[in-house]
Design a protein around this motif. Structure first.
Motif, PDB file in Angstrom:
ATOM      1  N   SER A 113      -4.749  -1.801  -6.555  1.00  0.00           N
ATOM      2  CA  SER A 113      -6.228  -2.069  -7.166  1.00  0.00           C
ATOM      3  C   SER A 113      -7.132  -1.303  -6.459  1.00  0.00           C
ATOM      4  CB  SER A 113      -6.886  -3.638  -6.855  1.00  0.00           C
ATOM      5  OG  SER A 113      -6.506  -3.635  -5.314  1.00  0.00           O
ATOM      6  N   ASN A 114      -6.656  -0.242  -6.049  1.00  0.00           N
ATOM      7  CA  ASN A 114      -7.425   0.959  -5.311  1.00  0.00           C
ATOM      8  C   ASN A 114      -8.351   0.638  -4.219  1.00  0.00           C
ATOM      9  OD1 ASN A 114      -7.902   3.717  -5.796  1.00  0.00           O
ATOM     10  ND2 ASN A 114      -9.692   3.479  -6.840  1.00  0.00           N
ATOM     11  N   ARG A 115      -7.862  -0.335  -3.551  1.00  0.00           N
ATOM     12  CA  ARG A 115      -8.701  -0.565  -2.090  1.00  0.00           C
ATOM     13  C   ARG A 115      -7.810   0.200  -1.053  1.00  0.00           C
ATOM     14  NH1 ARG A 115      -8.571  -5.738  -4.978  1.00  0.00           N
ATOM     15  NH2 ARG A 115     -10.609  -6.643  -5.322  1.00  0.00           N
ATOM     16  N   VAL A 116      -8.659   0.390  -0.236  1.00  0.00           N
ATOM     17  CA  VAL A 116      -8.155   1.081   0.990  1.00  0.00           C
ATOM     18  C   VAL A 116      -8.160   0.105   2.313  1.00  0.00           C
ATOM     19  CG1 VAL A 116      -8.896   2.718   2.923  1.00  0.00           C
ATOM     20  CG2 VAL A 116      -9.214   3.399   0.401  1.00  0.00           C
ATOM     21  N   ILE A 117      -6.866   0.357   2.644  1.00  0.00           N
ATOM     22  CA  ILE A 117      -6.517  -0.754   3.979  1.00  0.00           C
ATOM     23  C   ILE A 117      -6.241   0.123   5.041  1.00  0.00           C
ATOM     24  CG2 ILE A 117      -5.291  -2.777   4.985  1.00  0.00           C
ATOM     25  CD1 ILE A 117      -4.760  -3.737   2.186  1.00  0.00           C
ATOM     26  N   ASN A 118      -7.037  -0.091   6.182  1.00  0.00           N
ATOM     27  CA  ASN A 118      -6.570   0.811   7.560  1.00  0.00           C
ATOM     28  C   ASN A 118      -5.712  -0.232   8.480  1.00  0.00           C
ATOM     29  OD1 ASN A 118      -8.396   3.085   7.344  1.00  0.00           O
ATOM     30  ND2 ASN A 118     -10.079   1.342   7.093  1.00  0.00           N
ATOM     31  N   PHE A 119      -4.633   0.234   9.016  1.00  0.00           N
ATOM     32  CA  PHE A 119      -3.871  -0.657   9.918  1.00  0.00           C
ATOM     33  C   PHE A 119      -3.105   0.273  10.930  1.00  0.00           C
ATOM     34  CE2 PHE A 119       0.208   0.340   7.858  1.00  0.00           C
ATOM     35  CZ  PHE A 119      -0.193   0.855   6.523  1.00  0.00           C
ATOM     36  N   PRO A 120      -3.000  -0.403  12.028  1.00  0.00           N
ATOM     37  CA  PRO A 120      -2.180   0.253  13.068  1.00  0.00           C
ATOM     38  C   PRO A 120      -0.826   0.832  12.602  1.00  0.00           C
ATOM     39  CG  PRO A 120      -2.966  -1.922  14.042  1.00  0.00           C
ATOM     40  CD  PRO A 120      -3.088  -1.765  12.518  1.00  0.00           C
ATOM     41  N   VAL A 138      -3.609   4.769   6.873  1.00  0.00           N
ATOM     42  CA  VAL A 138      -4.634   4.529   5.637  1.00  0.00           C
ATOM     43  C   VAL A 138      -4.008   4.390   4.268  1.00  0.00           C
ATOM     44  CG1 VAL A 138      -6.899   5.336   4.519  1.00  0.00           C
ATOM     45  CG2 VAL A 138      -6.344   6.021   6.729  1.00  0.00           C
ATOM     46  N   GLY A 139      -3.882   3.087   3.817  1.00  0.00           N
ATOM     47  CA  GLY A 139      -3.093   3.190   2.820  1.00  0.00           C
ATOM     48  C   GLY A 139      -3.949   2.546   1.370  1.00  0.00           C
ATOM     49  N   ARG A 140      -3.299   2.687   0.298  1.00  0.00           N
ATOM     50  CA  ARG A 140      -4.301   2.052  -0.912  1.00  0.00           C
ATOM     51  C   ARG A 140      -3.372   1.253  -1.510  1.00  0.00           C
ATOM     52  NH1 ARG A 140      -8.414   4.998  -2.919  1.00  0.00           N
ATOM     53  NH2 ARG A 140      -8.195   6.501  -1.889  1.00  0.00           N
ATOM     54  N   THR A 141      -4.024   0.206  -2.115  1.00  0.00           N
ATOM     55  CA  THR A 141      -3.351  -0.727  -2.877  1.00  0.00           C
ATOM     56  C   THR A 141      -3.517  -0.224  -4.197  1.00  0.00           C
ATOM     57  OG1 THR A 141      -5.432  -2.184  -3.492  1.00  0.00           O
ATOM     58  CG2 THR A 141      -4.362  -2.484  -1.523  1.00  0.00           C
ATOM     59  N   ASP A 173       4.143  -3.072   3.054  1.00  0.00           N
ATOM     60  CA  ASP A 173       3.484  -4.359   2.840  1.00  0.00           C
ATOM     61  C   ASP A 173       2.432  -4.495   4.006  1.00  0.00           C
ATOM     62  OD1 ASP A 173       4.465  -4.955   0.547  1.00  0.00           O
ATOM     63  OD2 ASP A 173       6.194  -6.074   1.253  1.00  0.00           O
ATOM     64  N   VAL A 174       1.443  -4.854   3.574  1.00  0.00           N
ATOM     65  CA  VAL A 174       0.232  -5.080   4.915  1.00  0.00           C
ATOM     66  C   VAL A 174      -0.484  -6.279   4.466  1.00  0.00           C
ATOM     67  CG1 VAL A 174      -1.958  -4.086   5.449  1.00  0.00           C
ATOM     68  CG2 VAL A 174       0.042  -2.560   4.859  1.00  0.00           C
ATOM     69  N   ARG A 175      -0.796  -7.049   5.410  1.00  0.00           N
ATOM     70  CA  ARG A 175      -1.599  -8.211   5.560  1.00  0.00           C
ATOM     71  C   ARG A 175      -3.107  -7.990   5.783  1.00  0.00           C
ATOM     72  NH1 ARG A 175      -2.150 -12.099   9.046  1.00  0.00           N
ATOM     73  NH2 ARG A 175      -0.150 -11.333  10.206  1.00  0.00           N
ATOM     74  N   VAL A 176      -4.069  -8.569   5.061  1.00  0.00           N
ATOM     75  CA  VAL A 176      -5.264  -7.881   5.387  1.00  0.00           C
ATOM     76  C   VAL A 176      -5.950  -9.153   6.481  1.00  0.00           C
ATOM     77  CG1 VAL A 176      -7.740  -8.277   4.289  1.00  0.00           C
ATOM     78  CG2 VAL A 176      -5.650  -7.533   2.930  1.00  0.00           C
ATOM     79  N   THR A 177      -6.678  -8.645   7.446  1.00  0.00           N
ATOM     80  CA  THR A 177      -6.868  -9.411   8.622  1.00  0.00           C
ATOM     81  C   THR A 177      -8.578  -9.354   8.729  1.00  0.00           C
ATOM     82  OG1 THR A 177      -6.682  -7.487  10.197  1.00  0.00           O
ATOM     83  CG2 THR A 177      -5.002  -8.832  10.147  1.00  0.00           C
ATOM     84  N   ALA A 178      -9.237  -8.461   8.133  1.00  0.00           N
ATOM     85  CA  ALA A 178     -10.815  -8.127   8.142  1.00  0.00           C
ATOM     86  C   ALA A 178     -11.220  -7.497   7.086  1.00  0.00           C
ATOM     87  CB  ALA A 178     -11.115  -7.856   9.586  1.00  0.00           C
ATOM     88  N   ALA A 179     -12.496  -7.749   6.577  1.00  0.00           N
ATOM     89  CA  ALA A 179     -13.016  -6.899   5.391  1.00  0.00           C
ATOM     90  C   ALA A 179     -14.235  -6.396   5.495  1.00  0.00           C
ATOM     91  CB  ALA A 179     -12.943  -8.097   4.059  1.00  0.00           C
ATOM     92  N   VAL A 196       0.863  -1.371  -0.118  1.00  0.00           N
ATOM     93  CA  VAL A 196       0.031  -0.038   0.053  1.00  0.00           C
ATOM     94  C   VAL A 196       0.867   1.301   0.085  1.00  0.00           C
ATOM     95  CG1 VAL A 196      -1.923  -0.958   1.231  1.00  0.00           C
ATOM     96  CG2 VAL A 196      -0.106   0.093   2.629  1.00  0.00           C
ATOM     97  N   LEU A 197       0.178   2.334  -0.635  1.00  0.00           N
ATOM     98  CA  LEU A 197       0.896   3.627  -0.388  1.00  0.00           C
ATOM     99  C   LEU A 197       0.085   4.119   0.792  1.00  0.00           C
ATOM    100  CD1 LEU A 197       2.466   6.190  -0.966  1.00  0.00           C
ATOM    101  CD2 LEU A 197       0.878   6.526  -2.840  1.00  0.00           C
ATOM    102  N   VAL A 198       0.696   4.531   1.828  1.00  0.00           N
ATOM    103  CA  VAL A 198      -0.038   5.304   3.116  1.00  0.00           C
ATOM    104  C   VAL A 198      -0.303   6.786   2.560  1.00  0.00           C
ATOM    105  CG1 VAL A 198       0.118   5.851   5.373  1.00  0.00           C
ATOM    106  CG2 VAL A 198       1.208   3.723   4.662  1.00  0.00           C
ATOM    107  N   GLU A 199      -1.559   6.919   2.603  1.00  0.00           N
ATOM    108  CA  GLU A 199      -2.023   8.437   2.146  1.00  0.00           C
ATOM    109  C   GLU A 199      -2.622   9.288   3.311  1.00  0.00           C
ATOM    110  OE1 GLU A 199      -3.497   7.007  -2.370  1.00  0.00           O
ATOM    111  OE2 GLU A 199      -4.972   7.526  -0.983  1.00  0.00           O
ATOM    112  N   SER A 200      -2.760   8.885   4.343  1.00  0.00           N
ATOM    113  CA  SER A 200      -3.080   9.409   5.399  1.00  0.00           C
ATOM    114  C   SER A 200      -3.080   8.768   6.992  1.00  0.00           C
ATOM    115  CB  SER A 200      -4.616   9.950   5.626  1.00  0.00           C
ATOM    116  OG  SER A 200      -5.652   9.026   5.314  1.00  0.00           O
ATOM    117  N   PHE A 201      -3.406   9.611   8.079  1.00  0.00           N
ATOM    118  CA  PHE A 201      -3.248   8.844   9.339  1.00  0.00           C
ATOM    119  C   PHE A 201      -4.517   9.200  10.041  1.00  0.00           C
ATOM    120  CE2 PHE A 201      -1.917   8.710  13.804  1.00  0.00           C
ATOM    121  CZ  PHE A 201      -1.591   7.616  13.977  1.00  0.00           C
ATOM    122  N   GLN A 202      -5.082   8.317  10.712  1.00  0.00           N
ATOM    123  CA  GLN A 202      -6.087   8.893  11.607  1.00  0.00           C
ATOM    124  C   GLN A 202      -5.724   8.828  13.180  1.00  0.00           C
ATOM    125  OE1 GLN A 202      -9.251   5.742  10.487  1.00  0.00           O
ATOM    126  NE2 GLN A 202     -10.207   7.259   9.258  1.00  0.00           N
TER     127      GLN A 202
END
Ligand code: 5AD
Length: 453
Positions: free
Chosen positions: A418-425, A413-416, A436-442, A400-406
């Motif tokens: 394929s344009n999917r958004v992944i939130n991760f600590p 907040v990263g984007r793959t 690199d991020v592993r998906v844990t929930a959807a 992902v490219l990290v685009e912002s932080f909450q």
């Protein structure tokens, strides 16, 4: 249409001070977002300073959208709110973009506080028009559609720190029955491959690693230069620029979508595995009435080509429900198409009759309430599809490219690609990094993950 019209009305001339600051608000599509960046560049080159707040601006510009009626109404509500706010008479107000082009000088009558109206095909004359305003003219209009020029700027403000937009083609010649764009943006104008590639090269040198090529019908781009690159070749050439990590392009028309585009994506990892391919309807009858130039079956052939790629490519689309004459059966075909294709994202809209379009002469036969019902059914159906498709990604790893932080959730907040958004600590410093991020929930619209590198 004649040349740019400039009106001078001495009676309403104010001895205006030269504007020193500007504020620009943008409505609508990515083309508009990028047009505003270029308009801002023109203003900055003239010595005006961009401000964050309209209250601090000597010049306020609204870059407008008229794709649906609701979008077009927004500018009048802004102008109304402005008047009620009782702002000083020294502030110069301009209306740019599609509503400016569509409404023309009627805007001066409806909103007398407006001094400048300019459609996007007249942006190459924008500096001249601003000169007129600075000279004290209170009514200036750029409304000619007769241009073969693109809007080239010495300076472009870049509002997205990660993604740099590059126009490849302006205007549209398709004349889909529902669509106002050919009359608001004018005929197609292509930029040369040299210009486009030089822009991309410069952007990489400025630090951008993601490039998005833009056009109303981006894949109808035709190289006007002797190099005669095809669109697929252009994509490859951009992807091959050292330092370019992600290339996106929008929006493609199915009619001009070729297997070469899929081949280019297959062989260039920097070309994102994402395609936006608006279908508008799943019924061939409706597609014919919309004048889209393809049938349901022909569209599905293009989809099969994308699905046959060696690397999985995410597909998104636009859909209009309740177009003139759409029967329940037609609508059900659109819903079934969502299942057949398996979209990762769908932007769906109720049909809205627009002036100067072929469909303005058709009977707008589906009642508003029924349009709303169909839209809700379609959106719920797609929500389930996304929930299922995203669920299949749990356990997989993505860059992902990290685009912002909450800050509240302490999440990056990263984007793959394929344009999917992944939130991760994560940490605020991660913004701008590839990780690199592993998906844990959807969920239906985003994923949750953990960083693995
Ligand atoms: N009514 C509703 N939606 C429209 N769009 C374009 N014109 C109209 C209209 N008159 C939608 C199409 C297009 C997207 C940008 O907006 O789905 O792809």
């Amino acid at each position: 249409m004649g040349a740019v019209r400039e009106r001078f009305n001495p009676a309403s001339t104010v001895v205006s001070k030269r504007p020193r600051t500007f504020y620009i608000e943008t409505f609508g599509c990515q083309m508009n977002v990028h047009d505003s960046e270029k308009v801002a560049g023109v203003l900055m080159a003239r010595g005006l300073r961009s401000v964050e707040n309209d209250q601090d601006a000597d010049l306020i510009l609204y870059n407008t959208c008229s794709i649906r009626e609701k979008a077009a109404q927004k500018v009048y509500s802004r102008l109304g709110a402005f008047r009620k706010g009782g702002r000083g008479s020294g502030t110069i107000i301009g209306v740019l973009g599609c509503v400016a082009q569509q409404e023309g000088e009627r805007i001066f009558e409806r909103a007398p506080q407006v001094s400048l109206i300019c459609g996007s095909a007249s942006y190459p004359r924008l500096a001249d028009l601003l000169g007129q305003i600075e000279a004290g003219n209170r009514r200036v209009a750029g409304l000619s559609l007769a241009t073969d020029e693109c809007f080239e700027t010495e300076l472009t403000r870049r509002d997205n720190p990660f993604r740099a937009y590059v126009t490849v083609i302006e205007g549209c010649d398709q004349r889909c029955a529902f669509c106002v764009v050919p009359t608001t943006r004018g005929a197609e104008r292509n930029r040369s491959s040299q210009r486009i590639l030089a822009d991309c090269q410069r952007l990489v040198e400025e630090g951008f690693s993601e490039i998005q090529l833009l056009g109303q019908i981006v894949n109808h781009w035709t190289d006007p230069s002797p190099a005669r690159l095809s669109f697929a070749e252009l994509l490859s050439r951009v992807a091959e620029i050292p330092g370019v990590r992600r290339v996106r392009f929008a929006t493609s028309h199915p009619r001009h979508f070729t297997p070469e585009i899929v081949k280019a994506i297959e062989s260039h990892p920097a070309l994102c595995d994402q395609i936006h391919l608006p279908v508008q309807s799943g019924s061939s009858q409706v597609l014919a009435r919309m004048r889209r130039g393809y049938t349901r079956e022909e569209y599905l052939e293009k989809i099969n080509c994308v699905r046959g790629a060696r690397r999985a490519i995410s597909i998104s689309t636009d859909v209009i429900v309740g177009f003139c004459g759409e029967t329940l059966e037609d609508f059900e075909q659109t819903v079934s198409l969502l299942d057949v294709v398996g979209y990762d994202q769908v932007f769906s809209f109720k049909y809205s009759r627009r002036p100067n379009t072929a469909a303005a002469g058709f009977e707008d036969s589906v009642p508003e309430e029924e349009k709303g019902r169909r839209l809700a059914v379609l959106q719920e159906h797609q929500r389930q599809i996304q929930l299922r498709r995203n669920g299949e990604l749990v356990g997989r790893k993505f860059e992902v490219l990290v685009e912002s932080f909450q800050p509240r959730l302490q999440q990056a907040v990263g984007r793959t690609t394929s344009n999917r958004v992944i939130n991760f600590p994560g940490e605020p410093e991660w913004i701008g990094r590839y990780m690199d991020v592993r998906v844990t929930a959807a969920g239906p619209n985003s994923l949750v993950g953990v960083q693995t590198s």
